[in-house]
Design an enzyme around this catalytic site. Sequence first.
Site, PDB file in Angstrom:
ATOM      1  CB  CYS A 177       1.345  -2.503   2.882  1.00  0.00           C
ATOM      2  SG  CYS A 177       1.515  -0.766   2.391  1.00  0.00           S
ATOM      3  CG  HIS A 191      -3.080  -1.482   4.942  1.00  0.00           C
ATOM      4  ND1 HIS A 191      -2.145  -2.258   5.593  1.00  0.00           N
ATOM      5  CD2 HIS A 191      -2.406  -0.422   4.424  1.00  0.00           C
ATOM      6  CE1 HIS A 191      -0.954  -1.692   5.488  1.00  0.00           C
ATOM      7  NE2 HIS A 191      -1.077  -0.590   4.784  1.00  0.00           N
ATOM      8  CD  GLU A 206      -3.975  -5.144   6.984  1.00  0.00           C
ATOM      9  OE1 GLU A 206      -3.003  -4.401   7.205  1.00  0.00           O
ATOM     10  OE2 GLU A 206      -4.355  -5.442   5.835  1.00  0.00           O
TER      11      GLU A 206
END
EC number: 2.3.1.46
Length: 355
Positions: free
Chosen positions: A146, A239, A241
């Site tokens: 990001c 994202h 993760e």
Amino acid sequence: MPLVAHTDLPTFQRLREEGQDVLSVERAARQDIREMHIGLLNMMPDAALEATERQFFRLVGGANPIVQFHMHPFTIEGLPRGDQAAEHIARYYESFDRIREEGLDGLIVSGANVTQPHLQQEAFWQPLTEVFDWARSNVTSILCSCLATHALFQYSYGVERTHLGFKRWGVYSHRVVEPLHPLVADINTRFDVPHSRYNEIFREDMEAAGLRVLVESEEAGVHLAVSPDLFRVIYFQAHPEYDTVSLLKEYKREILRYFSGEREDYPPFPEHYFSLEVGAALNDYGQALRSARRAGRAPPPFPEEFVLRHLDNTWRDTAKAVFNNWLGKIYQITDQDRRKPFMAHIDPDNPLGLA
């Protein structure tokens, strides 16, 4: 792990053409299994510092079960820290000087909170560019998340990200557009990824700089792209993760900001994240919260237990697969000496032999 083409069976070449990892006997003979050293430059604010560690460690740890991974968290100057986070960093993190001295096979760079209208005005900009400069010459591959994607893209190509005028926030459907690239080989061709950002680098900007887009969303834009050499830098705008509850935590934080008067409007739902049942419950909660705010009462209890029972994670397995592919490719081309980014026969400008 890759296959070894120990015969001339045509299937091996066919699998190579499909993006499957297939090694020659000669290359396989040069592969000695050793541990891999992966750095995590953690720039996230205090409240998310340890959660970010867990999220990325989990993805790395969920990769190839044969290779052992040594994780090396570190951070940089220019990021505000409270006493507790500073103590955590001092106790558990490594210094960048030590990272440079001992070397890394791969580097993950997290996002960060910003306070300035332009990234180059942030206090962390100069220290971050020093990490970028070192890593581009000494690390096999850098994976940016990001904000880090936006920062490295600007630093490398002089193109600033574009403010959207709204927050791209939710879980969006994506499609693999370059299925033969090894990073996305054998993963789901359609999958979801969470986004949470106000800014974007558009596909046309990436392609003008020579980047190759691998995964994108009709609704949310590019998620995954790679540098012109196709591997040295991996750019995530979303994202993968994130935990299942990450967007919920962000939503609750925005509700509290509304209740305290920090924001004027009641926050919208993250898109495509809550079920209809959860949406109905949260609409009822929102009405109760507004009433409490007008009356000067304490906020009602958030229906967290109900919400958690109805949250789905539709991105984790694909995220693990992409990380597994990334780490597997690093392993195949990195030098035995972790201070050197490549084996002697690997071309740094075309490390996968695909550019």
